[in-house]
Every structure is written in C-alpha cells, then in structure tokens.
Design a protein around this motif. Sequence first.
Motif, PDB file in Angstrom:
ATOM      1  N   CYS A   5      18.823   9.163 -38.280  1.00  0.00           N
ATOM      2  CA  CYS A   5      19.794   8.450 -39.100  1.00  0.00           C
ATOM      3  C   CYS A   5      20.834   9.431 -39.629  1.00  0.00           C
ATOM      4  N   LEU A   6      22.008   9.418 -39.029  1.00  0.00           N
ATOM      5  CA  LEU A   6      23.138  10.227 -39.477  1.00  0.00           C
ATOM      6  C   LEU A   6      24.317   9.308 -39.746  1.00  0.00           C
ATOM      7  N   ARG A   7      24.969   9.505 -40.874  1.00  0.00           N
ATOM      8  CA  ARG A   7      26.214   8.802 -41.143  1.00  0.00           C
ATOM      9  C   ARG A   7      27.361   9.558 -40.477  1.00  0.00           C
ATOM     10  N   VAL A   8      28.438   8.867 -40.233  1.00  0.00           N
ATOM     11  CA  VAL A   8      29.646   9.576 -39.800  1.00  0.00           C
ATOM     12  C   VAL A   8      30.228  10.300 -41.001  1.00  0.00           C
ATOM     13  N   ASN A   9      30.590  11.556 -40.809  1.00  0.00           N
ATOM     14  CA  ASN A   9      31.323  12.337 -41.822  1.00  0.00           C
ATOM     15  C   ASN A   9      30.648  12.332 -43.189  1.00  0.00           C
ATOM     16  N   GLU A  10      29.346  12.608 -43.207  1.00  0.00           N
ATOM     17  CA  GLU A  10      28.630  12.711 -44.481  1.00  0.00           C
ATOM     18  C   GLU A  10      28.714  14.143 -44.988  1.00  0.00           C
ATOM     19  N   ALA A  11      29.264  14.325 -46.171  1.00  0.00           N
ATOM     20  CA  ALA A  11      29.449  15.661 -46.733  1.00  0.00           C
ATOM     21  C   ALA A  11      28.114  16.390 -46.807  1.00  0.00           C
ATOM     22  N   GLY A  12      28.107  17.618 -46.291  1.00  0.00           N
ATOM     23  CA  GLY A  12      26.902  18.429 -46.303  1.00  0.00           C
ATOM     24  C   GLY A  12      25.936  18.161 -45.173  1.00  0.00           C
ATOM     25  N   ARG A  13      26.177  17.073 -44.429  1.00  0.00           N
ATOM     26  CA  ARG A  13      25.272  16.712 -43.335  1.00  0.00           C
ATOM     27  C   ARG A  13      25.976  16.726 -41.983  1.00  0.00           C
ATOM     28  N   THR A  14      27.308  16.665 -41.986  1.00  0.00           N
ATOM     29  CA  THR A  14      28.072  16.785 -40.750  1.00  0.00           C
ATOM     30  C   THR A  14      29.076  17.920 -40.905  1.00  0.00           C
ATOM     31  N   HIS A  15      29.534  18.426 -39.783  1.00  0.00           N
ATOM     32  CA  HIS A  15      30.419  19.591 -39.796  1.00  0.00           C
ATOM     33  C   HIS A  15      31.711  19.262 -40.552  1.00  0.00           C
ATOM     34  N   PRO A  16      32.157  20.138 -41.452  1.00  0.00           N
ATOM     35  CA  PRO A  16      33.369  19.831 -42.234  1.00  0.00           C
ATOM     36  C   PRO A  16      34.625  19.684 -41.390  1.00  0.00           C
ATOM     37  N   ASP A  17      34.631  20.258 -40.176  1.00  0.00           N
ATOM     38  CA  ASP A  17      35.803  20.158 -39.315  1.00  0.00           C
ATOM     39  C   ASP A  17      35.736  18.985 -38.338  1.00  0.00           C
ATOM     40  N   PHE A  72      32.442  -0.580 -31.712  1.00  0.00           N
ATOM     41  CA  PHE A  72      33.011   0.698 -32.134  1.00  0.00           C
ATOM     42  C   PHE A  72      34.251   1.007 -31.288  1.00  0.00           C
ATOM     43  N   PRO A  73      35.399   1.264 -31.909  1.00  0.00           N
ATOM     44  CA  PRO A  73      36.620   1.513 -31.125  1.00  0.00           C
ATOM     45  C   PRO A  73      36.636   2.861 -30.419  1.00  0.00           C
ATOM     46  N   GLY A  74      35.926   3.847 -30.969  1.00  0.00           N
ATOM     47  CA  GLY A  74      35.884   5.177 -30.368  1.00  0.00           C
ATOM     48  C   GLY A  74      34.543   5.809 -30.643  1.00  0.00           C
ATOM     49  N   CYS A  75      34.302   6.943 -30.019  1.00  0.00           N
ATOM     50  CA  CYS A  75      32.992   7.587 -30.103  1.00  0.00           C
ATOM     51  C   CYS A  75      32.710   8.051 -31.530  1.00  0.00           C
ATOM     52  N   ILE A  76      31.498   7.803 -32.017  1.00  0.00           N
ATOM     53  CA  ILE A  76      31.158   8.201 -33.385  1.00  0.00           C
ATOM     54  C   ILE A  76      30.582   9.613 -33.449  1.00  0.00           C
ATOM     55  N   ARG A  77      30.274  10.211 -32.298  1.00  0.00           N
ATOM     56  CA  ARG A  77      29.915  11.637 -32.203  1.00  0.00           C
ATOM     57  C   ARG A  77      28.478  11.942 -32.587  1.00  0.00           C
ATOM     58  N   VAL A  78      27.866  11.172 -33.483  1.00  0.00           N
ATOM     59  CA  VAL A  78      26.492  11.422 -33.897  1.00  0.00           C
ATOM     60  C   VAL A  78      25.611  10.268 -33.424  1.00  0.00           C
ATOM     61  N   ASN A  79      24.301  10.422 -33.572  1.00  0.00           N
ATOM     62  CA  ASN A  79      23.349   9.397 -33.164  1.00  0.00           C
ATOM     63  C   ASN A  79      23.713   8.057 -33.808  1.00  0.00           C
ATOM     64  N   ALA A  80      23.606   6.980 -33.030  1.00  0.00           N
ATOM     65  CA  ALA A  80      24.290   5.730 -33.384  1.00  0.00           C
ATOM     66  C   ALA A  80      23.465   4.735 -34.184  1.00  0.00           C
ATOM     67  N   GLN A  81      22.160   4.954 -34.362  1.00  0.00           N
ATOM     68  CA  GLN A  81      21.314   3.904 -34.932  1.00  0.00           C
ATOM     69  C   GLN A  81      21.798   3.430 -36.303  1.00  0.00           C
ATOM     70  N   TRP A  82      21.948   4.330 -37.246  1.00  0.00           N
ATOM     71  CA  TRP A  82      22.275   3.928 -38.614  1.00  0.00           C
ATOM     72  C   TRP A  82      23.664   3.303 -38.688  1.00  0.00           C
ATOM     73  N   THR A  83      24.619   3.851 -37.936  1.00  0.00           N
ATOM     74  CA  THR A  83      25.976   3.297 -37.958  1.00  0.00           C
ATOM     75  C   THR A  83      26.002   1.890 -37.372  1.00  0.00           C
ATOM     76  N   THR A  84      25.170   1.629 -36.365  1.00  0.00           N
ATOM     77  CA  THR A  84      25.086   0.280 -35.810  1.00  0.00           C
ATOM     78  C   THR A  84      24.540  -0.694 -36.846  1.00  0.00           C
ATOM     79  N   MET A  85      23.496  -0.282 -37.548  1.00  0.00           N
ATOM     80  CA  MET A  85      22.938  -1.133 -38.598  1.00  0.00           C
ATOM     81  C   MET A  85      23.956  -1.364 -39.706  1.00  0.00           C
ATOM     82  N   ALA A  86      24.675  -0.305 -40.082  1.00  0.00           N
ATOM     83  CA  ALA A  86      25.686  -0.440 -41.129  1.00  0.00           C
ATOM     84  C   ALA A  86      26.793  -1.389 -40.697  1.00  0.00           C
ATOM     85  N   MET A  87      27.193  -1.318 -39.420  1.00  0.00           N
ATOM     86  CA  MET A  87      28.241  -2.220 -38.934  1.00  0.00           C
ATOM     87  C   MET A  87      27.774  -3.670 -39.005  1.00  0.00           C
TER      88      MET A  87
END
Length: 670
Positions: A253-265, A643-658
């Motif tokens: 379970c990874l969120r997109v762009n979660e501070a401290g959990r995904t790369h800042p860049d 999803f309009p474009g690639c989310i870059r991280v594992n998709a399970q949690w983002t799919t549930m959130a959508m």
Amino acid sequence: MTAPFNFGQLKFLKALTEALFHEAEMVISPDQVVANVCDLFAKVGGTKLDEIRLSLTATEIVLGPLFAASRVETRAKRIRDRLQNSQIDLFQDMARLRGIIYACYYGHWQPGVEPGDQDANAANPVHAQIGFTLPKFRQRGAGEMPITRIDGREIDPAHVLAAADIASEYDVIVVGSGAGGAVAAYNVAAQGYKVLIVEAGPFYPSHHITHHELDMVAELFKHGALQTSTNRDFVVFQGRCVGGSSTINNGICLRVNEAGRTHPDAPDVLARWSSMGAPIDAAAFHASYDAVQEKLGIARIEPRSGRHNGPHLLNGWAAYAAASQDPREQRAVADWFAKNFGPPGTATACAYCGYCNSGCAYGRRMGMAQTYLPEACRDFGARILPGTKADRIIWQTAIDGRREAEAVRLVLPDGSKALVRARVGVIVAAGTIASSKLLDRSDIAGTGRNISLNVASPVVALMPEGVGGDAWDEDQMSSYVDCGDYLLESHFQPPMSMASLMPGWFADHSARMKNYGRVHSAGILFPADRRGRVKDGKLKFQLDRDADLPVLRRAMATLTKVHFAAGALECYPALTVGQTVTPDMDIDAFFESAIRESDDVTLSSSHPHGGNAIHEDPRHGIVDPACRVHGTTNVLVTDASVFPGCIRVNAQWTTMAMAHYATGRGDPFR
C-alpha cells in the motif's frame, strides 16, 4: 478431466524436460513433471491451453526433426543453440517454455488425504533437494508470530449465490469484486441499494487456500498466471477470484506522492492528471486513502515479518548510497512497506509464511474478501455471483437523450445466458483489460487505449554460506527503495514461483535452486506510461526503446550493485540467456550490452492501469471526473482503468481510493 495434450505433445514434453535437466539431478521423474504440466493446464484450460498446444508444436519444429528420439546431449545442444542463445524474437518467446517446465518440477506436490495436505509433503523430495520447509513444520522462536489461522473474517457462503438463486433485477450491478469493485459495492450498498456483485472467478475462502502453488495459480489467477501481452514480452499477473488481485497480491500500500514515503523528486501524479484534463480534488482523494486505510488497518509492516530479505535490501542500499555521488540517489527513500496484512502490530498480524502470491491460507490478509465484501453482504444485503462473466450492458435511451443502462447480460457458469435488470445503475470494475473489453462489447467507443504498466524484473543474489538466513521463511515483499524514476523492491518466492523466475538453464538452473537457502532477491519496478492498448481482446504493449530501455538497464544495474554492497558473491539478473554477474565486472557496461530489446529480459507486471481514462472532454477519455462513462446517465467505472497516466507505484491502494472517491462521498447515481 479431459487430457490437455495428445500423445505427440506428451512425448515432446518429456523429451524437453529431460533435456532441460541435462547433467542435473532430478528427484522426481520426467514423467511426473509432465503429469504436473498436464494437471496445471487441464485446470487452466481455455485459450491459454490452446496457445500452449500451438507453442509446443512450433517449438518442436524449431528444435529440429526427431528431437524426442535424439540423445539427451543432442537435445540440450539444440535448446542451447536455438532457444537459449537466440536473438530471434519468436525463438526467444518459445524459450519461455523452460519456466513452465521448471515450475512444474519445483512445484511438485504429493497427494494427501485432502487438498493441499502439508503432512503428505513433509518429505516432499523436491523440497528436501533445495532445503525448503513447509510452514506447518517451521520452528518459530520467542517473539515470532505463530503460523496459525484466524477465523471469522470470511464471506458467509449464504451470501454467495448459485445461478439459480439470482433475482431478475437489482438496483446496482457491480462487475468485478477486486480492489475497485468491492469498495464501490460496499459504498453503494451502504446507501441502501440492492447490489449484485458479479465475479468471473471462483469463490475461494481462506480455509480452502493451500500451499500447493500449481493448484492455486490455476484456480486464482487469470490464465493460471500465464497471461501475456500479445508480443509475449510481458507476463501480466491478475487475480480471477472473489476478491480479485487483493486475494493473491503482496498487500503493498503506497500512496502517490506521500511525503517521506515517496521520492521528493518524483512527478506529482495528481497534478499531472489535472494537466491532462483529469482534475482530481487532491484533498478529497487523500481523504479516500484515509477511509480505506482505516477499514483495512493499513500500516507499516513489522520488521520481524521481513527479517532476512527485507534488511538485505535496506542495508545494501545504505552501503551503496553512501558511496554514490548522484544527488537523486542520495535523496532516495528506503523503508518498510505499508500493507493491509493483519493489521500489523496486532495478534492477527501477518504470520509471514511467504505464500502471499498464492493466497493467504491463514485468514490474516485484510483483502477485499475479508473486509469490504463480507461487510457489504452481512450489513447491507449485497450478494455475490461467482463464476459468471458480464457479457455486455444493455441500453435504453434516457429522457435527456443519453444512454442509460437497463440491464447486464451475464454468461452463467454452465454457459447459458441471463439478462438481469439494473434499476439504478451499473458499476464496471473488472480490471484494466476486462473492463475495456466489456465496455467495448457494450458499444462504448475508444476503450482500452493508453494503458500503462509498472514493469518489474528480478535480480537474484547468491550470499556467502551462513549469511542472511532463509529468505523463504518471511513475508514475500517487505522493503523498498524509491529512486525517483524507478523503485527497488525486496521479494522472495516459494519453490515453484522462484524456479520460474530464477534465470539459468540446465545444470546452472539446478545449482542455483540448490542454493535456495543462500539466495536473496529483489526486483525493479519502473513506469511505462501509456504504451499499450487492448486490441482484439488482448493487451498489446511495447516498451519505448529510447525512453524505457535506458531506465530498465540503469535500474537493473543499480539493483545488482546494491546486492553486491550487501555482500553478494554473484548475481543472476532475469536475462533470457541466464548470465552470471560478478563484482569485478563493469556492471553498467554489462547491462548496456545484455539488454538490447524487451525479449532479452524477463518482464512482468501486476499493475496494469489506464484504458478507460478520466477526462473532462469525452473526445479524449471514457469517463468524466466523477468516473461516470461519458454519454451515459448511470454507468460508472471504478477500477485502475480510469487512471489517465502511470501512477509509478504499486496500484492497490490507489485503486481502492479511486473507487471510494467515486462512490463514497455521496450517492453516485444522483
């Protein structure tokens, strides 16, 4: 059960097995391996069986006349010359048969008094050969989680319908019971609608799941975990059972762009979507993440569950990054995964048996079949119809001239068809490929385009004697490094799965598997954005030579260096030829030379997304920002296909959130 292969194909399979184990010790006979192959494909059946039959015939032709009658040395040489070392795409595709043969050797299971009987396999000769111990017989010390079953989370069988029990109409029909469908079904059922959940796969509660890998992949995965892109460059893993892929994934379970959990860049995914014509309310979307997190108990896993392979990656990265001059690598995030297993830190936490990808036999996974689905049925009256395909949506014309779903035509388990009315609406959540196909069959134009994959490939590392412990006695995936444009993820597999991904041929492959207790493994994950489409019902996907292959090479090289920084003696990247990499080599130059095209490396994905993208303008997308199909009044799509474009991280949690974003913030049909 009908035999899946004819006499000539069986003879060829035996000859192929003998040759692939040339100069290697076999503790079960070639005939038994062939029997395992037959058992697998008899259960998988369908178009995938037809493909394998054709592949066997074509491979026999390529390997030359009288292959089965030749000496085993001659057969091995032909395989080496024409498959292992070939640069011809078709022959490289045929070479993937080796993975099936090795899987059916190392996935050998001895029959017992009941399915999946561990007692009957306490002395399984293949397990003994590689030093593997089944979960029931593992010794756990103080402070470790016992490998025991948790009861009380499963779907009540009374809420699972047979074909004869379905009503002629429901308020809402939800197609798909995975991450997107289950969340949506729960939310609309909670709003008072009578809900039918249609699932193409079987109902398989936790207490029916076993550690017989061959059996589980045949029962729980689409095409028996052998689904591929049309060019066979990618294996695409998808669940096909009640609960969908949440039943057979690693729970990451990874969120997109979660501070401290995904790369800042890393690119801002939601901002990019908005710039593409798909505005998403970021605050509301993260609130949907929060709602799912609370329901599933998502939390960072306990390090004890990833006790060997997890620290291997984290420690290796720390040593590698300390010497790196690359600012992006110095800013990388290295951490333990968050998962919906357990939840972590409780008495019901993951028991880290290592069999996540073939289903949790212990009821400890907080998947859709243990959370949203049983609650939707128990508390709000939803019902589940397994083994049933949604064939098409039947339309009528609404007052405002838009199309309105009137019914869904279903193909029942016996092959007969039934028309079930949807009084209020339809929710499509069958996954990127199946949802695209259903909408296309329902006369929705432009579906299945601009599909993205998070592409994965493994690198296995041989460790010194006595270093690191048995990585198979832990959670399959436990730690990760986000490098910005790709991720590194620790993973380890049970014998059958490990054998299918372990590079190498003949005695080399056997020697590597005999070191099963001495190897650690990790994989790369990088985004291939909008490269594919569903054409003629299948996924057509091609990496971009200029954009994707350089990232693939660099990620594989980096992971190999990380293994060496952690003390590995040699590494086995998942290359078709099966080369060995040693610390004294120029690793960057090696991968530059070894990976010239996709066929040179084993690639897979468990995260297809896109195909029915959100867009404000119906000319450029299938659904609007509320996930309603353009030009319709009452059809939503709530899976990763929007999803309009690639989310870059594992998709399970983002799919549930959508799915929650589309259905959990008010009545989506008003």
